[in-house]
Scaffold this active site. Structure first.
Site, short mmCIF file in Angstrom:
data_model
loop_
_atom_site.label_atom_id
_atom_site.label_comp_id
_atom_site.label_asym_id
_atom_site.label_seq_id
_atom_site.Cartn_x
_atom_site.Cartn_y
_atom_site.Cartn_z
N PHE A 141 31.77 42.40 47.83
CA PHE A 141 33.11 42.99 47.77
C PHE A 141 33.04 44.25 46.93
CE2 PHE A 141 37.24 44.04 46.16
CZ PHE A 141 38.02 43.94 47.29
N ASP A 226 27.51 47.72 40.90
CA ASP A 226 28.97 47.68 40.89
C ASP A 226 29.38 46.65 39.83
OD1 ASP A 226 31.66 47.20 41.21
OD2 ASP A 226 31.62 47.16 43.41
N LYS A 255 38.51 48.37 36.86
CA LYS A 255 39.27 47.24 36.32
C LYS A 255 39.49 47.31 34.81
CE LYS A 255 39.11 44.15 40.20
NZ LYS A 255 38.06 44.15 41.19
C1 LIG Z 1 38.00 44.90 42.45
C2 LIG Z 1 36.65 45.38 42.84
C3 LIG Z 1 36.48 46.60 43.51
C4 LIG Z 1 37.63 47.45 43.97
O1 LIG Z 1 38.46 47.85 42.94
P1 LIG Z 1 39.96 48.38 43.26
O2 LIG Z 1 40.44 48.91 41.95
O3 LIG Z 1 40.74 47.19 43.73
O4 LIG Z 1 39.83 49.41 44.31
C5 LIG Z 1 35.19 47.01 43.78
N1 LIG Z 1 34.13 46.26 43.42
C6 LIG Z 1 34.26 45.08 42.79
C7 LIG Z 1 33.04 44.30 42.41
C8 LIG Z 1 35.52 44.60 42.50
O5 LIG Z 1 35.65 43.41 41.91
#
Ligand SMILES: *Cc1c(COP(=O)(O)O)cnc(C)c1O
Length: 401
Positions: A141, A226, A255
């Site tokens: 994700f 990520d 985040k």
């Molecule tokens: C939440 C998340 C995203 C996307 O972040 P948004 O601020 O919702 O666009 C990307 N990568 C990971 C691992 C995430 O948990």
């Protein structure tokens, strides 16, 4: 109709149904607790998917935001502002890197990492134009843009959004041999979550991340981590990669970087990578704005103290100890995770993840299910041990364990 019902009905009538929220309407929150419009208090065991690592209404972050609100909030990058250099310097130092490219949301930062890797591939590595390949993992994700969902394996996230962006190869998460097979001369990057959050808090096998690090270094490929959900204290270290002493080429952050106050994301890397950009090639109106920088600077200062990582380590040990006692008792099939972060697989006989979440809500604990029978537990790192124990009591009660 109660005010909760009225509010939910209005939301359903006037907002797109791209979410299925639990039927609670929050009006106020502080620390690890949220209060709904009817005055009921709930323990937040989700923390905005790690966007609220430092809790709701954290005084240091709110004060930093308030002070900045009275000075200047937005300039656009057409001009310099006096919080920008400090933010970039401090965040780069936290990451042990040289440069920062600030954006707003996580998906934008992932997009930025993808663009950076491609540009680096063409300008530095010498990949033939249009041939750059990025290797990603199954069940990833990374966000919701059209390019990012192009390399998702989640049909729900992908269906009816094509045509899809080419240039990605998907290999099974945790399978180093498959990764080795996929990396070729045109590969510019490997993009991975060091722990897969949405997939159910999947921790890769020991040695996987170091293996990916070795492979990418040998083959002249960027390792992009990520750490949007796994980073900034959640696992007990600043980055989930730290647990295996892995230093990726590129960190993608989001985040918690915005302290639960404003969206702040960033790509962080050395000059040989982020130095590929020239003016006009990439940007964002809001990226690196003064308010975002002021809040994120405070986040970085808080992480520099190590106090939140320490809490996540100690409370996380306790959380996993308690959760592991439930495994094998019939209701819980498996528990995974690190620090104050756990994916709990519920036996289907005891209900779906959604049903467990609803029952927990009735007991005033808020969590979120992911992929059918898994619930994710990720309270703010400021939660007290007593509150954590109370939340675990509610989970045991719901599971009849
Ligand atoms: C939440 C998340 C995203 C996307 O972040 P948004 O601020 O919702 O666009 C990307 N990568 C990971 C691992 C995430 O948990």
């Amino acid at each position: 109709m109660t005010s909760t019902e009225r509010s939910i009905a209005a939301a359903e009538a006037h907002s797109a149904h791209n979410y299925h929220p639990l039927p609670v309407v929050v009006a106020y929150a502080e620390g690890a607790w949220m209060t709904d419009v009817e005055g009921r208090r709930y323990l937040d065991m989700l923390a905005g998917y790690s966007a609220l690592n430092f809790g709701h209404g954290n005084r240091r972050l709110i004060n930093a935001a308030k002070a900045q609100l009275d000075r200047v909030t937005l300039t656009s990058r057409a001009f310099h502002h006096d919080r920008f250099a400090e933010f970039c310097t401090e965040l780069a130092a936290l990451c042990g890197k040289e440069m920062v490219l600030p954006m707003n949301t996580g998906a934008e930062a992932v997009e930025t990492a993808v663009k950076t890797a491609r540009k680096w591939g063409y300008r530095v590595k010498g990949v033939p134009d249009g041939q750059a390949k990025i290797v990603v993992a199954g069940n990833n994700f990374h966000g919701r843009t059209t390019t990012i969902i192009s390399f998702s394996t989640d049909e729900e996230a992908r269906a009816d959004f094509g045509p899809y962006t080419p240039g990605f190869e998907i290999v099974p998460y945790g399978d180093l041999a498959a990764m080795e097979e996929a990396v070729d001369d045109n590969t510019v990057a490997v993009l991975l979550e060091p722990i897969q959050g949405e997939a159910g808090v999947l921790v890769p096998p020991a040695g996987y991340l170091p293996g990916v690090r070795r492979l990418t270094a040998e083959r002249g490929v960027l390792f992009i981590a990520d750490e949007i959900q796994s980073g900034l204290g959640r696992t007990g270290r600043t980055f989930a990669c730290d647990h295996e002493d892995v230093v990726p080429d590129v960190y993608v952050l989001g985040k918690a970087l915005g302290g639960g106050v404003v969206p702040v994301s960033a790509v962080v890397a050395n000059r040989d990578v982020l130095g590929v950009y020239r003016p006009g090639e990439h940007g964002s109106t809001f990226g690196g704005n003064p308010l975002a920088c002021a809040v994120a600077l405070e986040v970085v200062a808080m992480l520099n103290s190590g106090e939140f990582q320490q809490r996540a380590t100690e409370l996380g040990e306790h959380l996993h100890q308690e959760l592991n006692l439930l495994v094998g008792g019939g209701a819980v099939e498996a528990v995974r995770g690190r620090g104050l972060w756990a994916g709990v697989d519920i036996a289907p006989s005891h209900g779906t993840g959604r049903q467990i979440s609803e029952r927990l809500m009735e007991r005033r604990v808020l969590v979120k299910d992911t992929h059918g029978s898994t619930i994710r537990i990720a309270p703010p790192l400021v939660i007290s041990k007593e509150d954590l124990d109370w939340g675990l009591d509610q989970l045991r009660a719901v599971l009849g364990s």
